[in-house]
Each structure stands twice: as structure tokens, then as C-alpha cells.
Design a protein around this motif. Sequence first.
Motif, PDB file in Angstrom:
ATOM      1  N   ALA B  31       0.666  -1.053   0.058  1.00  0.00           N
ATOM      2  CA  ALA B  31       0.075  -0.167  -0.047  1.00  0.00           C
ATOM      3  C   ALA B  31       0.993   1.331  -0.030  1.00  0.00           C
ATOM      4  O   ALA B  31       1.899   1.459   0.804  1.00  0.00           O
ATOM      5  N   THR B  35      -5.021   4.605   0.858  1.00  0.00           N
ATOM      6  CA  THR B  35      -5.877   3.344   0.577  1.00  0.00           C
ATOM      7  C   THR B  35      -6.972   3.333   1.547  1.00  0.00           C
ATOM      8  O   THR B  35      -6.736   3.321   2.700  1.00  0.00           O
ATOM      9  N   LEU B  66      -2.334  -0.001  -4.431  1.00  0.00           N
ATOM     10  CA  LEU B  66      -2.836  -1.153  -3.381  1.00  0.00           C
ATOM     11  C   LEU B  66      -2.614  -2.465  -4.105  1.00  0.00           C
ATOM     12  O   LEU B  66      -2.862  -2.658  -5.028  1.00  0.00           O
TER      13      LEU B  66
END
Lengths: 200, 172
Positions: B31, B35, B66
Motif C-alpha cells: 500500500a 488506501t 494497493l
Amino acid sequence: MKYRVVVLALVLAAGACAPRSHNNYVVLLNNPGGGSGKVIVSNQKGRHVLNQCGGATSISAAGKAPSSTWQLGRSTLQQDFGRALAARPQRFARYTIYFDYDKANVDPSSEETYRKMLDEVARRKAVDATVAGHADRTGGEDHNQKLSEMRAKKIRDDLVRVGVPIDHIEVDFFGDTEPAVPTPENMPELRNRRVEVMIR
Amino acid sequence: MHKVLLIASLIILFDVQAALAADPIGYVKTATGVTTVIRAGSTTPLKVGDAVFEDDTVKTGLESSLGVTMKDGTALSAGPETELLLDEYAYAPRKNDLGFTARLSQGTLEFVSGMLGKLAPESVSIETPTGVIGMRGTHFLVRVDPGQKFPDRPAAGRTGSKAGSPARTTYR
């Protein structure tokens, strides 16, 4: 010299203003194991199959059939998908670890695989795993159920030891109900005394 | 009377817990940037190591990304300003309950299939507003511009010889 600067500026301006030729599209890449599978892109108006690496099809509107195949250039690939590609998680890995007869100890023949697996887990971040224990057909059903559970939990405990959170490990056990190799009852079989592990 | 109330509230509590205790269908592996996940109507941050569940919508912000690995090993990675609904997911090979449908409403997505792609590729599909992607053991990318609507469900790309291919396949 001046002329060159003007040309460069024009090229840049053209690049910046050029309408995107493709908005919604799908592009096929090679599988991690080599070779490409295929994708089938469809909507109300038709369907199109991609089966070559780098081949793309546009789906510009729901009311318009997917386009014929075009090739996606490297620079567009990077421009559109660079960040998605950089975010790709490491591929999952699967291992089968064999066990000593009637014990929850790793068989010497599996020690190297086992060490490699734990090294791999230690190298990764944010691992989750599935662990499935099995027994061969010597001993009673209940005993084998218990034995397969002990084997699975041995592996789970070692995964926890190298840093996997215990609630990120799914533990299953199947006694002698899912042999890898079919055998008569009471036949010892190394290939069935195993734990199958999937590391993600 | 109190006992009845206590039992009644315990039952409700257990029901809520049962609903919350749905099994994860995957975990966040990478990530960057912003996110988030929309789960049961509320948006919360999503970080590395977090679980995702059926019906989650995962989202990325500007210059964000992500990466999620599903239980079967399918790897999904999203570029910036992406919105993906994990609509239906089942990976229970022993019960022959297998399938994955996700809806990409905007953004960029890389898809690398896992065991579902081997065991039941026809039960895996990615829906976009302008078409449905089916696959046979595959690695692909898809890009969807923002601001497009999905056609009504029954019409969503279900034409031709693959018409009505089930989102989830039960074999036997």
C-alpha cells in the motif's frame, strides 16, 4: 538552434494535448510461469479474445463491441500501469512437508524444503498462510485425525516463530481421509504423512 | 424478566459477532499513499496486513497504489484513483465452491490469477462499466476511465456463447 527549441515545444504540446486514443482497455501479459493464457472481453455488442502477450482490446462503451486487437507500447504500459505494476504482491508459494512415521516431526527428506520455506516466509512482509495436515492409513481414524492436527499445528507454530501472526494462518487437518497416494489400510506411506502449506 | 432480556441481548450480540466474523478472503500486501475500504457503508483506512472481505470496496487516492493477495493466490494490484468492489468470492475446493467476481468502476488494475484460475477459470470475472473480462489462467491489465456507469446487472456483458456463465460454479 531556435528552430529546434520550437520543434521540441511543439512536440511536447502535441503530446500533452493529444486526445487519448484509448480509454477503457484490457491488455494480456505473460503468465508468471511463462506463456500467456487468454482473456475473453465481452459486452452486449460482442466479444473479443486476447491470446498474445501485449495484445489489447478497447471497450470504449457498453454499446460498442470490444475492438480488434492492437499492441500496447511499452511507454503507454508504463504510463498507465506503472504504479499498479509496482504494487503487485509477491506470488504465492506452495510447499509439501513430509513427516516421520506416527510423529509430528519433519522427515529428514523434507528438512531442506522446510528450511527454504521458513526462509522465504521470513523474507516476505505481511504473510498469511494456509496449512493442511494429513496422516497415512496406519492407526485408527481418531488417532490419525489427532496426528494430522498435531502436524499442522507444528508447522503453524514454526510460521508464528518466524513472524506470521497466528490469526493470519488457517489450520486444517484431514486425518487419513485425503491421501496423496491411495494405499490399503495400515500401509505406512511417507507421501501421505504430510502438511501442505500455501504461503501468500 | 431480566433473564429473558439478558438472553435476548446475548442472542443479538452473537448474531452481530457471527456477521462480523466472516472469513477474510484476502490480505493487503502492499500500500502506498491513500488506501481505503468501504465496508458496511463506512470508509476506513486500509494498510498492509489488513484483511479484506466479500463485499468490500477497496479504493486508492491520487498517486496511491494497493496490492492484495486473495486466499487462492490471485494477486490484484491497483494504481491511483481506483475503485474495486470485491463482489463475490469463494475458495473452498473441498466443497467445490469456487468463484470470484469483482467490479472495477474506475482506475487501473493488474490481475494475476491464482488457484481459482487453475481450478475454475470460468468462474472468475472482472466487470467494468463497458464490458466483462473472463479468463483462462491469466495475467492481464485493465484500465477504466472514471465517471462511467455500469449497465443494469442482467445486461452486463452476458451475450454470445458465454451468456449467463455463472459467477460462482459448483461442480459435481
